[in-house]
Design a protein around this motif. Structure first.
Motif, short mmCIF file in Angstrom:
data_model
loop_
_atom_site.label_atom_id
_atom_site.label_comp_id
_atom_site.label_asym_id
_atom_site.label_seq_id
_atom_site.Cartn_x
_atom_site.Cartn_y
_atom_site.Cartn_z
N LEU A 4 0.81 -1.22 0.00
CA LEU A 4 0.00 0.00 0.00
C LEU A 4 0.84 1.27 0.00
N PHE A 5 2.07 1.16 0.46
CA PHE A 5 2.97 2.31 0.49
C PHE A 5 3.14 2.92 -0.90
N HIS A 6 2.95 2.11 -1.93
CA HIS A 6 3.20 2.55 -3.31
C HIS A 6 1.95 3.11 -4.00
N ILE A 7 0.82 3.16 -3.31
CA ILE A 7 -0.41 3.67 -3.93
C ILE A 7 -0.68 5.07 -3.41
N LYS A 8 -0.50 6.07 -4.24
CA LYS A 8 -0.73 7.46 -3.85
C LYS A 8 -2.24 7.74 -3.83
N GLY A 9 -2.67 8.54 -2.85
CA GLY A 9 -4.06 8.94 -2.79
C GLY A 9 -4.97 7.97 -2.08
N LEU A 10 -4.39 6.89 -1.54
CA LEU A 10 -5.18 5.90 -0.81
C LEU A 10 -4.75 5.89 0.66
N GLN A 11 -5.71 5.84 1.56
CA GLN A 11 -5.39 5.72 2.97
C GLN A 11 -6.19 4.56 3.57
N TYR A 12 -5.79 4.13 4.75
CA TYR A 12 -6.43 2.96 5.33
C TYR A 12 -6.30 2.98 6.85
N ILE A 13 -7.14 2.18 7.49
CA ILE A 13 -6.99 1.87 8.91
C ILE A 13 -7.01 0.35 9.03
N GLU A 14 -6.45 -0.15 10.10
CA GLU A 14 -6.49 -1.58 10.38
C GLU A 14 -7.44 -1.79 11.56
N PHE A 15 -8.41 -2.66 11.37
CA PHE A 15 -9.44 -2.85 12.39
C PHE A 15 -9.54 -4.31 12.78
N GLY A 16 -9.44 -4.56 14.10
CA GLY A 16 -9.59 -5.91 14.61
C GLY A 16 -10.52 -5.99 15.80
N GLY A 17 -11.11 -4.84 16.17
CA GLY A 17 -12.05 -4.83 17.28
C GLY A 17 -11.47 -4.35 18.59
N TYR A 18 -10.16 -4.49 18.74
CA TYR A 18 -9.51 -4.03 19.96
C TYR A 18 -8.02 -3.85 19.67
N GLU A 19 -7.35 -3.14 20.56
CA GLU A 19 -5.94 -2.85 20.36
C GLU A 19 -5.12 -4.14 20.38
N ASN A 20 -4.20 -4.23 19.45
CA ASN A 20 -3.30 -5.39 19.33
C ASN A 20 -4.01 -6.69 18.97
N ALA A 21 -5.16 -6.58 18.32
CA ALA A 21 -5.82 -7.79 17.83
C ALA A 21 -4.90 -8.51 16.86
N ASN A 22 -4.92 -9.83 16.92
CA ASN A 22 -4.02 -10.61 16.07
C ASN A 22 -4.43 -10.55 14.60
#
Length: 312
Positions: A102-120
């Motif tokens: 994803l580092f190479h795609i300009k104009g795109l952003q993201y979040i990582e969601f697992g329900g809680y902090e440090n979810a596997n």
């Protein structure tokens, strides 16, 4: 000095008023410019994704290739629809591959969601760069269900709950962590999948269970078992740290690394002499996970004293 009540610009000077741009013309100019910028951004993003598809096809193994191409499909959908899209739930090793991509795609952003902090296991939620991360509402895409056995709580394990859900013909990548608690477990995942678990899961092993939809904020997460240790090593080489942290010989540590069982910050490495810095996570298949917290000084014999966390 008179000013028209119907005038958009209330000016004291008629000549000044004539120099002002009417709102409808300003809006048309702005709208045209915005569309041009938007089109250019999307065109650039599509170009980036096309190049990445070629790179993936040439450089990645079959399983990784399949996962990464699916991720690009989701990213492309976010651009087309100008909305939020989410991937499957991925483990830390696969997420490390995706971040590099994803580092190479300009104009795109993201979040990582697992329900809680440090979810596997977590899902990537994509959006274009002009959208707000703060406006994303997780309950639009994800849900949480609690599973409570009527008996046998102490006898049931993570594997039992996982097997019961998989027996519903649900793909493992469609839901995240199964979090055990004193009453049973909680499962987070894509909304439609969690609703299926809620309506279809009636037994785990030989025990009857009840299910209940919960709010995402209601997840009960047990404390992670971590043991902090202070050890001494001759250097910050990867093989030496693994040997000391997991109480195995240096040659056995080298065998683990050479066989592709060691991951540094969730990326596979076969470099025995790789230097490890502070706040680095090392995972070893069959041994466990540890984190180098800090280098705290030297012993009298010139060895390095380091603090580590070993996850149990």
């Amino acid at each position: 000095m008179k000013t028209s009540k119907n005038s958009l610009f209330h000016t004291a000077d008629k000549s000044t008023q004539n120099n002002c741009i009417p709102f409808n013309r300003w809006y048309q100019d702005f709208s045209t410019l915005y569309k041009q910028v938007t089109y250019a951004t999307i065109k650039c993003m599509y170009s980036d994704i096309h190049q990445l598809r070629e790179k993936i096809s040439l450089n990645y193994k079959d399983q990784d290739r399949f996962i990464l191409l699916k991720v690009l499909d989701k990213a492309q959908t976010a651009m087309k629809t100008w909305g939020y899209t989410c991937t499957d739930f991925l483990d830390p090793f696969k997420r490390a591959l995706v971040r590099d991509l994803l580092f190479h795609i300009k104009g795109l952003q993201y979040i990582e969601f697992g329900g809680y902090e440090n979810a596997n296991r977590q899902s990537f939620v994509f959006m274009t760069s002009d959208m707000s991360k703060e406006l994303f509402e997780p309950d639009q895409m994800f849900a949480l269900v609690s599973v409570t056995p009527t008996a046998g709580i102490d006898a049931l394990t993570h594997r039992d709950y996982l097997g019961a859900v998989m027996n519903l013909s649900i793909n493992r990548d469609f839901f995240g962590d199964i979090v055990l608690n004193p009453k049973g477990c909680m499962i987070i995942g894509k909304k439609s999948i969690i609703e299926t678990i809620h309506t279809s899961l009636t037994n785990v092993g030989k025990y009857t269970v009840s299910t209940q939809m919960e709010s995402l904020e209601g997840i009960i997460v047990p404390e992670e078992k971590v043991k902090e240790q202070s050890i001494s090593v001759s250097s910050l080489r990867l093989d030496g740290i693994i040997s000391k942290a997991f109480h195995i010989s240096r040659s056995d540590a080298a065998d683990y690394i050479k066989s592709g069982k060691v991951f540094v910050n969730y990326k596979e490495t076969i470099d025995l002499s790789k230097s490890i810095s502070e706040n680095t996570v090392i995972s070893c298949k069959g041994l466990g996970k540890m984190e180098l917290l800090e280098v705290s000084g030297e012993t009298k014999k010139g060895r390095l004293r380091i603090k580590i966390n070993v996850y149990q």
